[in-house]
Design a protein around this motif. Sequence first.
Motif, mmCIF file in Angstrom:
data_model
loop_
_atom_site.group_PDB
_atom_site.id
_atom_site.type_symbol
_atom_site.label_atom_id
_atom_site.label_comp_id
_atom_site.label_asym_id
_atom_site.label_seq_id
_atom_site.Cartn_x
_atom_site.Cartn_y
_atom_site.Cartn_z
ATOM 1 N N SER A 146 0.835 -1.196 0.000
ATOM 2 C CA SER A 146 0.000 0.000 0.000
ATOM 3 C C SER A 146 0.871 1.249 0.000
ATOM 4 C CB SER A 146 -0.914 0.030 1.234
ATOM 5 O OG SER A 146 -1.797 -1.070 1.233
ATOM 6 N N LEU A 147 0.495 2.212 -0.829
ATOM 7 C CA LEU A 147 1.231 3.469 -0.892
ATOM 8 C C LEU A 147 1.029 4.261 0.399
ATOM 9 C CD1 LEU A 147 0.333 4.524 -4.555
ATOM 10 C CD2 LEU A 147 2.647 4.053 -3.713
ATOM 11 N N VAL A 148 2.109 4.866 0.880
ATOM 12 C CA VAL A 148 2.033 5.725 2.059
ATOM 13 C C VAL A 148 2.713 7.057 1.730
ATOM 14 C CG1 VAL A 148 2.056 3.739 3.621
ATOM 15 C CG2 VAL A 148 4.218 4.882 3.031
ATOM 16 N N ASP A 149 2.512 8.023 2.626
ATOM 17 C CA ASP A 149 3.129 9.329 2.425
ATOM 18 C C ASP A 149 4.645 9.206 2.637
ATOM 19 O OD1 ASP A 149 4.026 11.935 2.463
ATOM 20 O OD2 ASP A 149 2.490 12.662 3.834
ATOM 21 N N PRO A 150 5.452 9.422 1.592
ATOM 22 C CA PRO A 150 6.906 9.245 1.738
ATOM 23 C C PRO A 150 7.537 10.158 2.795
ATOM 24 C CG PRO A 150 6.299 9.374 -0.577
ATOM 25 C CD PRO A 150 5.091 9.773 0.207
#
Length: 290
Positions: free
Chosen positions: A277-281
């Motif tokens: 899942s993409l997260v805030d880098p």
Amino acid sequence: MKSDTDTSVTPSSAPRITRRSAEQTKKKPVAQAQARTKLRPIRALGIFGAVAGLIATVALPAYAAFQPATEESITLQQVAEDGAQTMVVASDADTTNLPANSYAATTIDEIEQKKAEEAAAQRAKELAEQAAAAAASSSSTSSSAWAGADLSMVPAGSGAVIFPLQSYSYIGDGFRSRGGAHDGVDILAPAMTPIYAAADGVVTVSSESYWGYGVGVVIDHVIGGQRVSTLYGHMTYGTRLVSVGDTVSVGQPIGAVGTTGRSTANHLHFEVEVNGSLVDPMAWLEANVG
């Protein structure tokens, strides 16, 4: 003195009788000849007329003499079956000119095929819309799950995770900007600024043309027992220092900042996935770099 035996007659009487008889005898054959001469043209015309009638009767087709009592409108099917070259068109039909490159389907099979193709295209469009909606919902759910969550995987400042650029100008578009379509963060820096691996891992992508990312590299990691993937996009052509399958260490140079792919300025596009899942880098870096 007259003789008792004189039997002469008046001289003028006998010759007149003789001339009339001769003239009448001569006129009779002349009149007959003239009558025959007058009849010859009439007889010739009659012969010619009879011959012309005989020729017309023999030469003309039998059906030419037949004329139907009434004329009936024929259908399009009858025209096709009989091979006729004329047909009756409804009075409300319009005259539409079709260019040579826009012929429409005319047979039943072609019409059915056209309908099937249109139905398939509509179905594909619906499925694409459903997939896009599901993806948007999934991304929103994943983002919500990670929003405000603790993204720490290692102690901050341990060195297990570092910032991918040692120097940069400023942070540009952030995570989920551009109407939610931006999957990472843009870190602006001058061209050829070195890019480093954010953690230990294995290179899974190294390409001079990686979709809209241009020159890109992807590294898979296991950090704090969790599967993490980092992406580095828009590098300068020819600056990649790693290949697919390479094992890299945290802080190892992997390329240089550029503006390849869908880019309008020199910057590093940096993405982070945790367990798919993409997260805030930026939130992930702050929680683990310190």
